[in-house]
Design a protein around this motif. Structure first.
Motif, short mmCIF file in Angstrom:
data_model
loop_
_atom_site.label_atom_id
_atom_site.label_comp_id
_atom_site.label_asym_id
_atom_site.label_seq_id
_atom_site.Cartn_x
_atom_site.Cartn_y
_atom_site.Cartn_z
N UNK A 165 2.77 48.81 46.65
CA UNK A 165 2.39 49.36 45.35
C UNK A 165 3.62 49.47 44.47
N UNK A 166 4.69 49.90 45.05
CA UNK A 166 5.95 50.05 44.30
C UNK A 166 6.40 48.71 43.73
N UNK A 167 6.34 47.65 44.53
CA UNK A 167 6.70 46.31 44.06
C UNK A 167 5.73 45.81 42.98
N UNK A 168 4.45 46.13 43.16
CA UNK A 168 3.42 45.66 42.23
C UNK A 168 3.65 46.22 40.83
N UNK A 169 3.97 47.50 40.75
CA UNK A 169 4.08 48.15 39.45
C UNK A 169 5.48 48.14 38.84
N UNK A 170 6.48 47.95 39.66
CA UNK A 170 7.83 48.02 39.14
C UNK A 170 8.74 47.07 39.92
N UNK A 171 8.51 45.77 39.79
CA UNK A 171 9.22 44.83 40.66
C UNK A 171 10.72 44.72 40.40
N UNK A 172 11.19 44.98 39.19
CA UNK A 172 12.60 44.79 38.88
C UNK A 172 13.48 45.97 39.27
N UNK A 173 13.00 47.15 38.99
CA UNK A 173 13.86 48.31 39.16
C UNK A 173 13.09 49.39 39.92
N UNK A 174 13.62 49.78 41.06
CA UNK A 174 12.93 50.77 41.88
C UNK A 174 13.36 52.20 41.60
N UNK A 175 14.24 52.43 40.66
CA UNK A 175 14.70 53.79 40.42
C UNK A 175 13.59 54.59 39.70
N UNK A 176 13.32 55.80 40.15
CA UNK A 176 12.22 56.60 39.60
C UNK A 176 12.28 56.81 38.10
N UNK A 177 13.44 56.85 37.51
CA UNK A 177 13.50 57.06 36.06
C UNK A 177 13.00 55.85 35.28
N UNK A 178 12.79 54.73 35.94
CA UNK A 178 12.29 53.52 35.29
C UNK A 178 10.81 53.27 35.60
N UNK A 179 10.21 54.13 36.39
CA UNK A 179 8.82 53.92 36.78
C UNK A 179 7.89 54.04 35.57
N UNK A 180 6.85 53.22 35.57
CA UNK A 180 5.83 53.35 34.53
C UNK A 180 4.83 54.44 34.94
N UNK A 181 3.92 54.74 34.04
CA UNK A 181 2.96 55.82 34.27
C UNK A 181 2.07 55.55 35.48
N UNK A 182 1.73 54.28 35.70
CA UNK A 182 0.88 53.92 36.84
C UNK A 182 1.57 54.26 38.16
N UNK A 183 2.79 53.78 38.30
CA UNK A 183 3.52 54.02 39.55
C UNK A 183 3.83 55.50 39.73
N UNK A 184 4.17 56.19 38.67
CA UNK A 184 4.47 57.62 38.77
C UNK A 184 3.26 58.41 39.28
N UNK A 185 2.09 58.14 38.71
CA UNK A 185 0.91 58.92 39.11
C UNK A 185 0.46 58.56 40.52
N UNK A 186 0.53 57.28 40.89
CA UNK A 186 0.15 56.91 42.26
C UNK A 186 1.13 57.50 43.26
N UNK A 187 2.40 57.46 42.95
CA UNK A 187 3.40 58.02 43.86
C UNK A 187 3.15 59.51 44.04
N UNK A 188 2.91 60.20 42.94
CA UNK A 188 2.64 61.63 43.01
C UNK A 188 1.42 61.91 43.88
N UNK A 189 0.35 61.13 43.68
CA UNK A 189 -0.90 61.40 44.39
C UNK A 189 -0.82 61.04 45.87
N UNK A 190 -0.16 59.95 46.18
CA UNK A 190 -0.10 59.53 47.58
C UNK A 190 0.87 60.38 48.42
N UNK A 191 1.84 61.02 47.73
CA UNK A 191 2.80 61.81 48.46
C UNK A 191 2.73 63.28 48.09
#
Length: 191
Positions: A165-191
């Motif tokens: 999921x992380x690669x799907x939504x943010x393939x270039x930069x894995x740092x949390x400050x660069x995450x888009x809204x999709x990845x942020x909300x999924x990360x929050x919900x899954x963890x």
């Protein structure tokens, strides 16, 4: 009203009844007739009452291969409520729900896609993973119900799918400050 359960028209009247016990009796008697009753039921798919339409879909799904094929065709109906009801009706009567999930995996309605996600919930992870990834890719980052469906379907497998999921939504930069809204909300919900 008096209902004649010895006739098909009486069984259909009972099936349309708002009284649960009467409706169930009509359902069971029509179901006992088997596939032979299908021609009498199919006109009710056009009934003005959406609840009658839904009841017919559930009954047709339980009337063998011919009834199931009619319900399969409804997965492409223009009304999202019909598509959802068709998927829900097929779930308990088919051995493998994944072909139907694959068919509606790109449905324009997030409501239908959420239902597809829920249909995968009880499957083994290895079997549902490719379908879930396709459905997760369509998450808009705002639909809380979609997010909850994803979370529910991934229960126990959050850590397995998270790297993808992380690669799907943010393939270039894995740092949390660069995450888009999709990845942020999924990360929050899954963890």
């Amino acid at each position: 009203p008096q209902i004649d359960f010895s006739t098909v028209s009486g069984m259909i009247d009972a099936f349309k009844s708002p009284a649960i016990n009467v409706r169930n009796t009509g359902f069971e008697k029509l179901k006992a007739r088997g596939e032979i009753i299908i021609p009498a039921l199919t006109p009710m798919l056009q009934d003005k009452n959406q609840f009658v339409q839904a009841r017919v879909i559930w009954l047709l799904a339980q009337l063998g291969p011919h009834g199931q094929s009619i319900v399969e065709g409804l997965l492409r109906d223009k009304d999202e409520n019909i598509r959802i009801t068709a998927l829900r009706a097929l779930r308990p009567v088919v051995r493998d729900i994944t072909p139907y999930v694959a068919e509606i995996g790109n449905d324009p309605s997030p409501f239908v896609r959420r239902e597809a996600i829920q249909a995968l919930k009880d499957l083994p992870y290895y079997k549902k993973k490719p379908y879930l990834l396709k459905l997760i890719a369509q998450y808009d980052g705002k639909d809380r119900w979609y997010l909850e469906a994803i979370s529910s379907a991934l229960e126990g497998n959050e850590n397995d799918i998270y790297p993808e999921i992380k690669k799907m939504y943010n393939p270039e930069d894995y740092s949390p400050d660069k995450w888009n809204e999709k990845l942020s909300s999924i990360t929050w919900r899954l963890h």
